[in-house]
Enzyme design. Structure first.
Site, PDB file in Angstrom:
ATOM      1  N   HIS A 242       0.828  -1.207   0.000  1.00 41.47           N
ATOM      2  CA  HIS A 242       0.000   0.000   0.000  1.00 41.47           C
ATOM      3  C   HIS A 242       0.866   1.262   0.000  1.00 41.47           C
ATOM      4  CE1 HIS A 242      -3.131   2.508   2.474  1.00 41.47           C
ATOM      5  NE2 HIS A 242      -2.987   2.966   1.245  1.00 41.47           N
TER       6      HIS A 242
ATOM      7  N   GLU B  30      -4.092   7.247   7.310  1.00 41.88           N
ATOM      8  CA  GLU B  30      -5.177   6.629   6.545  1.00 41.88           C
ATOM      9  C   GLU B  30      -5.592   5.318   7.218  1.00 41.88           C
ATOM     10  OE1 GLU B  30      -4.035   5.703   2.513  1.00 41.88           O
ATOM     11  OE2 GLU B  30      -5.778   4.424   2.217  1.00 41.88           O
TER      12      GLU B  30
ATOM     13  N   GLU C   2       2.338   1.763  -3.310  1.00 44.68           N
ATOM     14  CA  GLU C   2       1.367   2.325  -4.249  1.00 44.68           C
ATOM     15  C   GLU C   2       1.362   3.854  -4.147  1.00 44.68           C
ATOM     16  OE1 GLU C   2      -2.867   1.643  -3.292  1.00 44.68           O
ATOM     17  OE2 GLU C   2      -2.925   3.724  -3.940  1.00 44.68           O
ATOM     18  N   HIS C   3       1.442   4.370  -2.920  1.00 41.43           N
ATOM     19  CA  HIS C   3       1.496   5.829  -2.761  1.00 41.43           C
ATOM     20  C   HIS C   3       2.810   6.386  -3.323  1.00 41.43           C
ATOM     21  CE1 HIS C   3      -1.798   6.964   0.231  1.00 41.43           C
ATOM     22  NE2 HIS C   3      -1.996   5.679   0.006  1.00 41.43           N
TER      23      HIS C   3
HETATM   24 ZN    ZN Z   1      -3.819   4.759   0.572  1.00 41.01          ZN
END
Ligand code: ZN
Length: 995
Positions: free
Chosen positions: A81, A182, A84-85
């Site tokens: 994750h 997040e 991905e950022h």
């Molecule tokens: Zn995210």
């Protein structure tokens, strides 16, 4: 009207498919398959380096691309994750901090995103502009294969230490990071906790036991080196699945990928295969907790089973059909006994068949439970399944579900996701798990085998016995609220910080300060974006599409008949413009719209009616909306709309269903109570998920007449009204929503429903029928003949709520902040500039200040051109006062050096709002209803012409005129009383209430 479009789908411009075995550079064409239902062709290719490529040739202006990597994390540090950022934060060719976000406004894309699932990561986009397609292709390829992955990016979006006052090492040490925050927000959301617990319970030995998004307590364990190593291993052509769709030439796309990516890599071997989960020898029980205080009704219990490989096309189809048979509607044989047991409010999250794991799963249970119901739910589920096997499944139920499948296969719609990408998501599962990707798109052989087996004997009863009842790989999972968890998580976080910083030296502290300052410095730097490709204003289509339709009057009704290539489906919309709705019916209207399609009608109880709808329609929904005239924000028009779809052969039956729902809806006390409990549970769950939308509505109600209705129909006031009815509290008195007309209970509500039904039939119906030309002559007299009375249309604008900053507290560790301003109607000359301003502030200011610097998951500005409300908001935000200061300082930002580029981008972005992606099901009816509401093509084109001419001075002027502190209204949804000295300095004192 101009001539109707032909229904022919295959245009001569469509490129021919290559031949099997053909070499295209270093690619080999492996397979070519026709897709008759969607009138397309699937081409499967492989590259010498091992990359796979699926290309769908289809006559659709919206072209799509995606690259997907199987990513199989071995821990819960969130590496996939966070990666991905980070890959979206600068690449070799585009070394700017945020090429992805920077492209958003330089493009006319219809979709841009990146998503991390539990075992893959994908980067999809779609666009209707050819130049844009190749621009975005270059940016996506460079981002994914050649990201800079700067250390500072890792710190900004991953995790970092920071002192509360970053430059002062004597203040408390904090953990920060976009993903870190997040996931802190995510883990407060019962739905997310359920999803994580699900994978862990059923596949404890596999990657699914990890939190692929990152567990807040494990994220700080991720090192920068691990992140880079994960990228090198996974984001490689040998591990990549490319997807393209549309009518652009395949060879040009492949050449681009070869030149940009393939030519710069060697083949590499990576084992991302997921083994089989060792089967359980006996059923298990698991428990998970989320931070919440609703111990009365906040629990869920679900029974889960592991099934066979989800890439097995036959099994996949059968479980999907069985899932729909058992749970597809309110009367379904598993749903109904569960709901009517009265144990819970609705089906548990994730109920049904799930193919998003390598081995599939089936789950069913209840939510809205008190504590101690685990055994009761498990017994109920198992007993019900046994009874279903014993009694047998009625063939009509299976036919109904197969009929739903037929609709799903035929429908071509951009609703939800662009169709261009829906196609990929349908095939992705079988493709990545080593099955046949074609089976995601074409199931004729499997359907044929299923039909043959069905005629030979009991298929689904056996499946239930073998797959569920006799399957020991079963887990009964309880998800329960823990009122102490939020405090404990906070204490754990502090303990983690203490532990990680236990032997910090002065040098370490100095390093934290230095790195914070370095990050701030980098964030403050201006980066020339000239390297990024862009479109210009000449790429914006100057006028909105004229979609032809023909209209006819039928008594008081107006009917539009719209010919579109709908794939054999018929869509019917019945919008009833309501006469002046009495004040005491307003709060009951959205509940009526929710309940009317879920109750009974015309002598059929809810179970009979829902079976009927399942058998002949693809669904019927009802909604209530408030329309605003283009020239007057106070001219509101309330409508109740019914929308349904069906296969053309069932269109008359669809008409009958909608007629019965209009004229003779029936509500029983018991059913209504069930429904309201379900809705309450759903709304409660959505507060921590969409807190920004609730905060915006709460603020909007203080400035706009349409906003008042928005708050009463779908805001926290609506939630309070509902809570009052269901939980017997005095109906929402505190919010002022129900003042005089507060609904005191179910009987009272039922009485109001009767009056609403009568009121509807005095309204004015406006119908839209969308189908292929051959199916357009449907008789609609059964519906139009119902409307006999006559009453004046429209209602006086409701008074706005008092202008007082509002705070609502709920179980959330993060805040959702909003400010709203009432501005001007659509036709006002300043409206286009306000729309451009919202885009400029969003991309160039709020994203940087609130997300990058403030550590919130999101920050946005929006302008509702029809309601005239301008709003700024933040999403999953660790700050309150700081964010309101950012909102306030937006005007000062407009005085910083801004150039033609920023303006052009903001206008491009704004133009996308005016040209939404439509599809055969929506294009005509959107045009028709807009025309009816006064938003004609001429009015919309005039708006567009002004939009394209907006200047920076216009932006400053409209901000000074309309977005002044005196016109602002504030609202926050948060975990605790937000009032503190910093807010006071800003002149804000919030009125605090619990949600
Ligand atoms: Zn995210």
């Amino acid at each position: 009207m101009t001539s109707l479009p032909t229904t022919a789908l295959v245009s001569p411009a469509l490129p021919a498919a290559p031949r099997v075995g053909e070499r295209l550079g270093r690619y080999t064409v492996e397979r070519v398959e026709t897709l008759p239902e969607m009138q397309g062709t699937l081409v499967l290719l492989s590259h010498e380096l091992g990359a796979r490529h699926a290309h769908v040739i289809r006559d659709d202006d919206n072209a799509a691309f995606a690259v997907t990597f199987p990513t199989v994390p071995k821990d819960s540090t969130g590496v996939a994750h966070i990666l991905e950022h980070i890959v979206l934060m600068g690449s070799q060719r585009y070394p700017v901090p945020d090429p992805f976000f920077a492209m958003l406004p330089r493009s006319l894309n219809t979709f841009m995103n990146a998503m991390t699932s539990n075992d893959w990561t994908t980067y999809p986009f779609s666009t209707r502009n050819e130049q844009d397609f190749f621009n975005l292709l270059g940016v996506y390829l460079d981002a994914t294969f050649f990201p800079l992955m700067r250390y500072e990016s890792f710190r900004q979006d991953g995790h970092r230490f920071e002192f509360q006052t970053p430059e002062d090492p004597t203040t408390p040490l904090k953990l920060q990071g976009v993903v870190y925050n997040e996931m802190k927000g995510g883990m407060a959301n019962p739905g997310s906790v359920m999803w994580r617990a699900f994978g862990k319970a059923l596949y404890p030995d596999l990657t699914y036991a990890n939190n692929s998004g990152g567990a807040p307590e494990n994220i700080p364990e991720l090192t920068y080196e691990n992140l880079r190593a994960f990228h090198a291993a996974h984001y490689h052509p040998s591990n990549a699945f490319f997807y393209t769709y549309g009518k652009l030439p395949l060879e040009r796309i492949l050449d681009g990928i070869e030149a940009h990516v393939m030519s710069r890599f060697e083949r590499q071997v990576l084992d991302v295969s997921i083994p089989d989960q060792t089967p359980f020898t006996e059923p298990r029980a698991e428990r998970a907790e989320y931070p919440g205080t609703d111990t009365e009704r906040g629990s869920q219990v679900s029974v889960l089973w592991k099934l066979g490989l989800s890439s097995d096309a036959d099994a996949n189809l059968r479980w999907s059909v069985l899932s729909d048979v058992l749970l597809g509607n309110a009367a379904a044989p598993l749903t109904r006994p569960l709901i009517e047991s009265g144990l819970g409010a609705g089906l548990a999250d994730l109920s049904g068949y799930r193919d998003s794991f390598r081995e599939g799963a089936f789950a069913v249970g209840l939510k809205g439970l008190g504590a101690g119901q685990v055994q009761a739910v498990e017994t109920l589920v198992l007993d019900t399944l046994r009874a279903i096997v014993q009694g047998g499944i009625a063939p009509e139920l299976i036919e109904s579900s197969l009929h739903q499948f037929e609709i799903g296969q035929k429908e071509v719609s951009n609703a939800g996701y662009p169709f261009a990408l829906q196609v990929m998501f349908r095939m992705l599962g079988p493709w990545l798990y080593g099955g046949d990707p074609l089976t995601g798109l074409r199931l004729d052989a499997e359907l044929e085998r299923l039909r043959a087996d069905l005629s030979a004997g009991r298929v689904f009863e056996t499946l239930i016995e073998q797959g569920l009842l006799n399957n020991p790989h079963r887990v009964t999972l309880e998800l329960a609220p823990n009122p102490e968890l939020a405090a404990r998580t906070e204490a754990d976080e502090q303990a983690l910080i203490d532990r990680l910083s236990a032997d910090f030296t002065d040098e370490d502290r100095a390093r934290v300060v230095a790195e914070s300052l370095r990050l701030k410095e980098l964030q403050a730097q201006e980066h020339p974006l000239d390297t990024l490709p862009t479109l210009s204003l000449s790429d914006v289509p100057p006028s909105v599409p004229r979609v032809p339709y023909r209209t006819e009057d039928a008594g008081r009704a107006l009917i539009a008949r719209i010919a579109q290539p709908t794939g054999g489906l018929t869509y019917l919309d019945v919008q009833v413009r309501l006469p002046d709705v009495p004040e005491d019916l307003l709060d009951a209207l959205p509940l009526y719209a929710f309940a009317v399609t879920r109750g009974g009608a015309a002598g059929q109880d809810y179970a009979e009616l829902s079976r009927r709808m399942e058998a002949v329609t693809g669904g019927v929904s009802a909604s209530v909306s408030a329309g605003v005239r283009p020239d007057d924000l106070n001219a509101l028009r309330l409508s109740l709309s019914f929308s349904g779809k069906a296969l053309a052969r069932n269109a008359p039956a669809l008409t009958d269903v909608i007629r019965d729902l209009l004229a003779a809806p029936e509500f029983t006390r018991d059913r209504l109570e069930q429904l309201l409990r379900q809705r309450l549970a759903g709304l409660k769950a959505s507060v921590v998920q969409s807190g920004n939308a609730y905060a915006e509505r709460l603020a909007g109600a203080q400035v706009s007449p349409a906003g008042v209705l928005g708050e009463r129909f779908g805001g926290l006031s609506a939630l309070n009204t509902l809570k009052g009815i269901v939980e017997g509290q005095p109906g929402a008195e505190e919010t002022g929503a129900g003042q005089e007309g507060g609904i005191s209970g179910l009987d009272d509500l039922l009485a109001r429903f009767g009056r609403i039904r009568d009121l509807i039939l005095t309204g004015t119906p406006v119908l839209a029928l969308t189908a292929t030309e051959d199916d357009l002559n449907l008789d609609l007299g059964g519906i139009t003949g119902l409307f006999t009375g006559s009453a004046p249309v429209g209602r006086p604008a409701p008074a706005t709520a008092p202008r007082t900053p509002q705070a609502r507290t709920t179980d959330s560790p993060v805040a959702f902040n909003a400010v709203a301003f009432q501005t001007v109607p659509y036709a006002h000359p300043d409206s286009p500039a306000l729309l451009v301003l919202s885009r400029l502030l969003r991309s160039n200011y709020l994203l940087k200040e609130i997300r990058e610097k403030g550590g919130a998951y999101g920050g946005a500005a929006s302008f509702d051109t029809r309601e005239g409300v301008f709003a700024m908001s933040s999403y999953r935000d660790p700050n309150i006062a700081r964010t309101y200061r950012v909102f306030r300082d937006a005007r000062a930002f407009l005085d910083t050096p801004l150039g033609q580029r920023e303006l052009t981008e903001a206008i491009l972005g704004a133009s996308k709002v005016l040209d939404p992606l439509t599809s055969p099901d929506t294009a005509g009816r959107m045009r028709f209803y807009s025309d009816q509401a006064g938003y004609t093509p001429e009015v919309q084109d005039a708006f567009k012409a002004r939009l394209l001419a907006v200047t920076l001075d216009d932006l400053r002027r409209v901000m000074d005129t309309w977005l002044t502190p005196e016109r602002a209204a504030y609202a926050v949804v948060t975990g605790r009383d937000p009032n503190d000295d910093t807010l006071k300095e800003l002149g804000l004192t919030f009125d605090v209430q619990g949600v």
